[in-house]
Design a protein around this motif. Structure first.
Motif, PDB file in Angstrom:
ATOM      1  N   ARG A   1       1.658   5.366  -5.370  1.00 11.45           N
ATOM      2  CA  ARG A   1       1.737   6.431  -5.969  1.00 11.45           C
ATOM      3  C   ARG A   1       2.700   7.263  -6.204  1.00 11.45           C
ATOM      4  NH1 ARG A   1      -1.806   3.287  -6.480  1.00 11.45           N
ATOM      5  NH2 ARG A   1      -2.415   2.402  -4.479  1.00 11.45           N
TER       6      ARG A   1
ATOM      7  N   ILE B   1       7.200   2.558  -2.857  1.00  9.90           N
ATOM      8  CA  ILE B   1       7.489   1.302  -1.706  1.00  9.90           C
ATOM      9  C   ILE B   1       8.482   0.809  -2.207  1.00  9.90           C
ATOM     10  CG2 ILE B   1       6.602  -0.326   0.116  1.00  9.90           C
ATOM     11  CD1 ILE B   1       6.541   2.641   0.874  1.00  9.90           C
TER      12      ILE B   1
ATOM     13  N   ILE C   1       6.375   6.749   7.461  1.00 13.25           N
ATOM     14  CA  ILE C   1       6.472   5.012   6.755  1.00 13.25           C
ATOM     15  C   ILE C   1       6.652   4.186   7.957  1.00 13.25           C
ATOM     16  CG2 ILE C   1       6.763   3.046   5.915  1.00 13.25           C
ATOM     17  CD1 ILE C   1       7.588   5.768   3.519  1.00 13.25           C
TER      18      ILE C   1
ATOM     19  N   HIS D   1       9.116   9.807  -0.618  1.00 14.78           N
ATOM     20  CA  HIS D   1       8.908   8.626  -0.213  1.00 14.78           C
ATOM     21  C   HIS D   1       7.161   8.966  -0.023  1.00 14.78           C
ATOM     22  CE1 HIS D   1      10.129   4.751   1.696  1.00 14.78           C
ATOM     23  NE2 HIS D   1      10.178   4.545   0.313  1.00 14.78           N
ATOM     24  N   THR D   2       6.473   8.286  -1.908  1.00 15.81           N
ATOM     25  CA  THR D   2       5.028   8.245  -1.499  1.00 15.81           C
ATOM     26  C   THR D   2       4.704   6.653  -0.732  1.00 15.81           C
ATOM     27  OG1 THR D   2       4.832   7.041  -3.569  1.00 15.81           O
ATOM     28  CG2 THR D   2       5.015   9.518  -3.184  1.00 15.81           C
ATOM     29  N   THR D   3       2.971   6.812  -0.677  1.00 12.66           N
ATOM     30  CA  THR D   3       3.045   4.855  -0.719  1.00 12.66           C
ATOM     31  C   THR D   3       3.224   3.849  -1.757  1.00 12.66           C
ATOM     32  OG1 THR D   3       0.672   5.777  -0.509  1.00 12.66           O
ATOM     33  CG2 THR D   3       1.454   5.884   1.304  1.00 12.66           C
ATOM     34  N   HIS D   4       2.517   3.244  -1.711  1.00 11.11           N
ATOM     35  CA  HIS D   4       3.052   2.378  -2.622  1.00 11.11           C
ATOM     36  C   HIS D   4       2.199   2.551  -3.696  1.00 11.11           C
ATOM     37  CE1 HIS D   4       4.151  -1.933  -3.474  1.00 11.11           C
ATOM     38  NE2 HIS D   4       3.819  -2.282  -3.210  1.00 11.11           N
TER      39      HIS D   4
ATOM     40  N   GLN E   1      -0.884  -0.305   5.680  1.00 15.56           N
ATOM     41  CA  GLN E   1      -1.584   0.333   4.648  1.00 15.56           C
ATOM     42  C   GLN E   1      -2.576  -0.420   3.632  1.00 15.56           C
ATOM     43  OE1 GLN E   1      -0.272   2.776   6.531  1.00 15.56           O
ATOM     44  NE2 GLN E   1      -0.154   3.959   3.750  1.00 15.56           N
TER      45      GLN E   1
END
Lengths: 390, 287
Positions: B75, B54, A115, B70-73, A83
């Motif tokens: 967001r 995250i 993830i 559960h979003t990305t880091h 990412q």
């Protein structure tokens, strides 16, 4: 004097960045790259490396910082994964288009979603078109060697492009292996001081990164395409120079047991080592199997690949990423390489090791059996995901 | 005899326990307070959505038995804003850590506060990127030890209540994981209040942050919070910055009213278009 020591690959890479006297390291924490920059921050804090360590707030900022420091003429390193690499995306194109020779370690890891912190090549494959030199290491030694080499190549004024050194997350980054650690003198002898092709200099002002109107955009893209394609010459030359200095020869495409092979399997990255063991086992049983190990991903080494495959009629390609709705990335390049050739192998596509899925020797056996069956006249199977639970 | 159950269990995915959180970690306490706040408010599971990013705190999305993402880091806040805009009937709660919300997601935080996006942010501050092993984050106190600051952090940390206050949040509070009743009450207040609400929860990380800084275990953290916290409701947020091991000002600092993002949109466009405009905030996508 070169020293043989046991080191985690991440630490080994950080150590050689120190030997290369990087001026700036800028990074953001992301698994499994973190050990590299943590160790560098320690080296800076302990005064072992006279450099600025810039702990930024995201990878987008990290690559932007790198852009600025190289533009000012500083030797610059960063590292990321997954990412983090994806978040750098827009800046990656700019770094290469502006000919700014950043060196970056990419600890390859899968992309979300779901993830996943585990290893595959989906991060780097999504960045295929960034215009960087992209190369893969198979083990810790190669990771550290290619990092030293990366600075030499990146800063070569004929090239002056960023270099990404890919090595598999966890499988390499977190593994302690015996490595030959070069001494500072030989690294410094191999790596001249950084003399940038262009730099921001108040005495000779230039503007980097302005608008490219339709009148010049196409020419700018052609220039980028040309310099990356033509970097092939300096790549081979500097890999040879590396071999002269350190005694370890790397090639854009390498082979294993390929001379008399009836079928070949193409690998990239750390799985190449498992593949060699798998080939050894099958060779003992008399199966004429060989390997092609693709080291250089960009610029793509078309001629080396054609030479490596030669007249072998069946070539299996292992991809560690998928391209939903299209062919997997490595297989796609391989097929493009051979399409216009009179002599071309039957290509069998395998997808392996996604998101940390283990690829044991038995999986290689299965792939070899498939390739041998095609060699005996069997049909080319459709692209297959190996190790899938169904 | 029936098995005794904890009253908060209905809000949790008990099949996923034990959690990944370390012994002495404060995140479980935050989840517990959240579940109790929901219980006290009598909120139905279907009226809620939880969004996280995250990091250690980001794992909350997987443990609550509520619709969650559960979003990305970094967001969760823009994701939550989108969710709230599409479903104005839901209470949308962001639960994430300071390493997620204030560094890589920092831009989203300040703009959501500025716009008064109607989401509730519960920011667990443990002063480090714990999940990646303890690098210095945006709130790392000066002189605190981190893997990227082996002799002490030297850049200035954010004062989170001041940041949220100055960028426009309508509700700003800070509690520690010692202050479970106050934290629970604050969560209930925030969830009942329209607009961008921000609660900072000071939380121990015995495995990474406390150990590296020789601050003891989870119990020592509780003692420290008990002895060094001072409740100053309405405190000037400019004055509530934190030092390593220094006093902690806690309390409800800000509680004010201004139109939410959607209310402001309806008001502005409605004033120009009159009856031709169908207000969005009250109807959402169900129009």
């Amino acid at each position: 004097m070169e020293k043989r020591i046991g080191l985690e690959a991440s630490i080994a890479v950080a150590e050689v960045v120190g030997l290369c006297d990087a001026d700036v390291i800028s990074a953001y924490p992301i698994t499994p790259q973190t050990h590299i920059v943590e160790h560098l921050s320690e080296m800076v804090a302990d005064g072992e490396l006279q450099a600025a360590f810039v702990p930024v707030e995201s990878e987008h900022s990290a690559m932007s910082v790198c852009c600025g420091t190289v533009a000012a003429g500083a030797r610059t390193f960063t590292a990321t994964s997954s990412q983090g690499l994806a978040l750098m995306h827009e800046i990656l194109f700019i770094v290469s288009a502006l000919r700014l020779p950043v060196v970056m370690a990419v600890a390859n890891r899968s992309l979300s979603g779901p993830i996943s912190i585990w290893n595959d090549h989906s991060d780097v494959m999504a960045e295929r078109d960034i215009g960087w030199v992209q190369i893969f290491a198979e083990n810790a030694q190669e990771a550290l060697d290619l990092t030293i080499w990366g600075f030499r190549l990146a800063e070569d004024q004929r090239v002056s492009l960023p270099v990404a050194v890919n090595f598999d997350g966890f499988i390499l980054t977190h593994t302690i292996e015996p490595v030959l650690m070069p001494d500072r003198e030989s690294v410094q002898a191999f790596l001249p001081a950084f003399e940038p092709l262009m730099r921001l200099d108040v005495d000779q002002p230039i503007t980097m990164g302005p608008v490219g109107i339709p009148d010049i955009y196409t020419e700018a893209k052609k220039a980028h395409q040309e310099v990356l394609t033509q970097s092939y010459g300096p790549i081979v030359e500097t890999l040879d120079a590396f071999a002269k200095s350190f005694g370890r020869q790397y090639l854009p495409v390498e082979t294993y047991c390929a001379d008399d092979a009836e079928v070949l399997l193409l690998t990239m990255g750390a799985l190449g080592e498992t593949a060699m063991t798998a080939v050894d086992q099958r060779r003992e049983k008399g199966d004429k199997i060989g390997l092609v190990r693709l080291r250089l991903w960009r610029p793509f080494p078309f001629d080396d690949l054609i030479r490596a495959v030669g007249k072998v009629p069946v070539l299996g390609v292992m991809d560690r990423a998928i391209s939903p709705g299209g062919p997997s990335p490595v297989a796609s390049e391989v097929k493009a390489t051979f399409y216009q050739q009179e002599q071309r192998p039957k290509v069998v596509e395998f997808t392996v090791g996604l998101g940390g899925r283990d690829t044991p020797l038995s999986d290689f056996d299965g792939m070899f059996d498939t390739l041998l069956a095609v060699h005996r006249g069997g049909e080319i199977p459709k692209p297959t995901i190996i190790g899938l639970r169904e | 005899m029936s098995k005794a159950t904890n009253p908060v269990e209905s809000y949790l995915r008990m099949d996923r326990m034990p959690s990944i959180w370390c012994p002495g970690c404060g995140i479980g306490i935050v989840v517990n307070c959240f579940a109790r706040a929901l219980q006290q408010m009598g909120v139905d599971h279907d009226e809620l959505a939880v969004v996280s990013g995250i990091g250690c705190t980001g794992r909350i999305a997987g443990y609550v038995d509520i619709d969650s993402f559960h979003t990305t880091h970094g967001r969760p806040i823009p994701f939550a804003t989108g969710l709230k805009v599409a479903r104005p009937d839901l209470k949308v709660i962001v639960m994430s850590g300071e390493g997620d919300l204030v560094s890589i997601g920092g831009n989203h935080l300040i703009h959501a506060a500025r716009r008064n996006s109607d989401v509730k942010v519960i920011c667990v501050n443990n002063f480090t990127y714990a999940m990646t092993g303890g690098q210095a984050g945006p709130t790392a106190p000066r002189h605190s030890i981190a893997t990227t600051a082996p002799y002490g952090s030297f850049d200035k940390p954010f004062n989170l209540p001041f940041l949220a206050d100055s960028t426009g949040a309508v509700y700003v509070a800070r509690w520690t994981t010692y202050h479970v009743r106050q934290l629970t009450r604050s969560m209930a207040e925030a969830m009942s209040k329209p607009g961008f609400c921000f609660i900072e929860v000071i939380s121990p990380c015995p495995t990474i942050f406390s150990r590296r800084n020789r601050l003891g275990d989870g119990l020592d953290a509780m003692r420290y919070y008990k002895n060094s916290s001072k409740v100053v409701n309405g405190a000037n947020t400019r004055m509530v910055g934190l030092d390593l091991n220094g006093p902690i000002i806690v309390g409800k600092f800000i509680d004010r009213d201004r139109p939410t993002l959607l209310e402001a949109m309806d008001e502005e466009i409605g004033s120009k278009l009159g009856k031709r405009y169908v207000p969005y905030a009250t109807t959402g996508v169900q129009r």
